[in-house]
Design a protein around this motif. Structure first.
Motif, mmCIF file in Angstrom:
data_model
loop_
_atom_site.group_PDB
_atom_site.id
_atom_site.type_symbol
_atom_site.label_atom_id
_atom_site.label_comp_id
_atom_site.label_asym_id
_atom_site.label_seq_id
_atom_site.Cartn_x
_atom_site.Cartn_y
_atom_site.Cartn_z
ATOM 1 N N TRP A 1 0.835 -1.216 0.000
ATOM 2 C CA TRP A 1 0.000 0.000 0.000
ATOM 3 C C TRP A 1 0.864 1.260 0.000
ATOM 4 C CZ3 TRP A 1 -4.775 -0.827 -1.379
ATOM 5 C CH2 TRP A 1 -5.416 -2.027 -1.050
ATOM 6 N N ASP A 2 0.244 2.387 -0.322
ATOM 7 C CA ASP A 2 1.041 3.589 -0.618
ATOM 8 C C ASP A 2 1.647 4.273 0.604
ATOM 9 O OD1 ASP A 2 -1.144 4.964 0.383
ATOM 10 O OD2 ASP A 2 -1.828 5.690 -1.563
ATOM 11 N N GLU A 3 1.385 3.779 1.843
ATOM 12 C CA GLU A 3 2.109 4.299 3.005
ATOM 13 C C GLU A 3 3.600 4.009 2.903
ATOM 14 O OE1 GLU A 3 -0.836 3.008 3.232
ATOM 15 O OE2 GLU A 3 -1.999 3.864 4.883
ATOM 16 N N LEU A 4 3.969 3.080 2.030
ATOM 17 C CA LEU A 4 5.397 2.780 1.856
ATOM 18 C C LEU A 4 6.154 3.981 1.321
ATOM 19 C CD1 LEU A 4 5.371 -0.882 0.502
ATOM 20 C CD2 LEU A 4 5.855 -0.059 2.787
ATOM 21 N N GLY B 1 -2.001 2.538 -4.712
ATOM 22 C CA GLY B 1 -2.453 3.806 -4.152
ATOM 23 C C GLY B 1 -3.895 3.725 -3.703
ATOM 24 N N TRP B 2 -4.147 4.065 -2.434
ATOM 25 C CA TRP B 2 -5.536 4.122 -1.964
ATOM 26 C C TRP B 2 -5.850 5.463 -1.314
ATOM 27 C CZ3 TRP B 2 -7.073 4.915 3.107
ATOM 28 C CH2 TRP B 2 -6.098 4.737 4.103
ATOM 29 N N THR C 1 -5.849 2.774 -7.131
ATOM 30 C CA THR C 1 -7.188 2.481 -6.605
ATOM 31 C C THR C 1 -7.550 3.490 -5.524
ATOM 32 O OG1 THR C 1 -6.207 0.934 -5.010
ATOM 33 C CG2 THR C 1 -7.058 -0.020 -7.022
ATOM 34 N N PRO C 2 -7.527 4.806 -5.835
ATOM 35 C CA PRO C 2 -7.764 5.803 -4.783
ATOM 36 C C PRO C 2 -9.175 5.690 -4.193
ATOM 37 C CG PRO C 2 -7.727 6.816 -6.958
ATOM 38 C CD PRO C 2 -7.319 5.398 -7.146
ATOM 39 N N ALA C 3 -9.246 5.739 -2.849
ATOM 40 C CA ALA C 3 -10.516 5.532 -2.162
ATOM 41 C C ALA C 3 -11.522 6.642 -2.441
ATOM 42 C CB ALA C 3 -10.267 5.393 -0.662
#
Ligand SMILES: [Zn+2]
Length: 433
Positions: free
Chosen positions: A393-396, A409-410, A430-432
């Motif tokens: 996930w994009d927190e990386l 990407g969320w 895949t943005p929320a």
């Protein structure tokens, strides 16, 4: 993985369906997703017991058989398949000039010609025919009085995106194997090719791991909070009965993966780390930081403050445990990609944990975000050493992104994933929002 994401993905699919218009056609042609080109013809092609398929080889016959099973079930007749024969009402012809997933479908009142480079293209052409047939084709039992016709039309088609995915979150909401097979079948009809299988989270561990039986004995069960929304459910108290349950045995997983493979869908397993791990830590609490002094249970809802109960990054047993788990996961899933999670890790315990702090010192890491980078990088290298690629996930992007990670990407509108793309990483968007 954030709870809202799954709803967003489902809504997105529904929106795509609603926006399809069948313009400029004399007869309604309803296909999702909309093909690249649709040119209407005249009349209809009629399927009957006398209809024959002509295919070049057994590989194509396998694809056609899966299609004719629908007719057997719903129409009560089964078209014949002639292998190595050029004469039939419906002819499959290899065209190596087409792209891998592309197809050309020419339907006239007399015959149907299908061109594709290989089995995937033929499979998608047959899915288009499936959608063009009367809806009763999906009924699952023989219906009488139906005219099994499809409109004459020429369709040229190929996908715009290589990764066409659906995320199924069975950690929050367990879904029995039978439902999952039906979901896979519907994905195939919509020409989706990737099932992201969210198998572990704070709310349930859903995959049997032989080496660690308590992951399912304890981690797949949780307390009930009837009548409460997911976000309002109180955390469990020690000793409360855990009656909500469900997990997939390794045989179930093999069946799901094979069923998807037959439909040209890759199943990507996600094993969450270092956070979203309350279900695993409920079973093996010693894998949390030693400073955690509260009861760890499988959460029935969002969990509030328990979101900071995560794997300890300073304890080598954690890495051994996760590698053992991944060994079994890699054996069950032949997918090119393995998802390692990596989102929403609150670092409050890491900040207070002597083991985590010692690790930071030893590895010369500046802060806890970099400690997560170390954690994910170490696990990624393990998976990569087995010949697979990793997704996170994009927190990386909060720290140095470990080498080779594909970033999903969320958050927000996908800015974090764009940052990863600018750094040369591949991304899944895949943005929320
Ligand atoms: Zn720790």
């Amino acid at each position: 993985m954030r709870y809202r994401t799954i709803h967003t993905l489902v809504c997105f699919l529904l929106l795509m369906a609603a926006n399809i218009q069948a313009d400029n056609l004399t007869q309604p042609v309803s296909l999702v997703p909309c093909p690249v080109s649709i040119v209407p013809g005249t009349g209809n092609f009629h399927f009957s017991a006398k209809t024959t398929f002509a295919v070049e080889n057994e590989e194509q016959a396998v694809e056609v058989r899966r299609f004719t099973e629908l007719l057997t079930r719903a129409a009560g007749f089964t078209p014949r398949i002639k292998v190595g024969n050029k004469k039939g009402d419906i002819c499959l012809t290899t065209d190596v000039g087409l792209k891998e997933e592309a197809y050309k479908l020419e339907i006239t009142s007399k015959r149907i010609n299908i061109h594709a480079a290989g089995v995937q293209g033929f499979f998608y052409a047959l899915q288009s025919i499936r959608q063009l047939l009367p809806a009763a084709i999906e009924g699952g039992q023989v219906v009488t009085g139906i005219n099994w016709i499809i409109p004459a039309v020429t369709i040229t088609d190929q996908p715009r995106f290589g990764y066409r995915g659906l995320l199924v979150d069975v950690a929050r909401f367990f879904s029995p194997k039978e439902n999952l097979l039906r979901i896979i079948d519907c994905m195939a009809m919509l020409k989706l090719n990737t099932l992201h299988f969210h198998l572990t989270d704070d709310n349930g561990w859903r995959i049997e791991i032989k080496k660690y039986p308590e992951l399912t004995e304890i981690g797949s069960r949780r307390v009930e909070r009837p009548g409460k929304n997911f976000s309002e459910r109180r955390n469990p108290r020690q000793g409360e009965p855990t009656v909500e349950k469900g997990y997939y045995t390794q045989d179930d997983i093999r069946e799901i993966v094979a069923y998807a493979q037959e439909r040209h869908i890759e199943v990507i397993p996600e094993i969450e780390m270092p956070a979203h791990s309350n279900a695993a830590l409920a079973a093996y609490p010693l894998l949390a930081c030693p400073v955690v002094n509260k009861y760890i249970g499988v959460l029935p809802g969002l969990g509030g403050m328990n979101a900071d109960v995560i794997y300890c990054a300073g304890n080598d047993s954690v890495f051994t445990f996760l590698q053992d788990v991944l060994d079994e996961v890699l054996e069950l899933f032949p997918s090119k990609y393995i998802h390692l999670g990596g989102d929403e890790a609150r670092k409050t315990h890491w900040e207070a944990c002597p083991l985590c702090q010692a690790r930071m010192k030893q590895e010369k890491l500046e802060n806890e975000e970099e400690l997560q980078g170390y954690f994910m990088g170490r696990m990624a290298r393990y998976v990569q050493s087995k010949g697979r690629e990793v997704i996170g996930w994009d927190e990386l992007t909060n720290a140095t992104i470990p080498e080779g990670f594909i970033i999903q990407g969320w958050q927000g509108y996908g800015q974090a994933a764009m940052k990863a793309a600018e750094l040369g990483h591949r991304i899944i968007m895949t943005p929320a929002r």
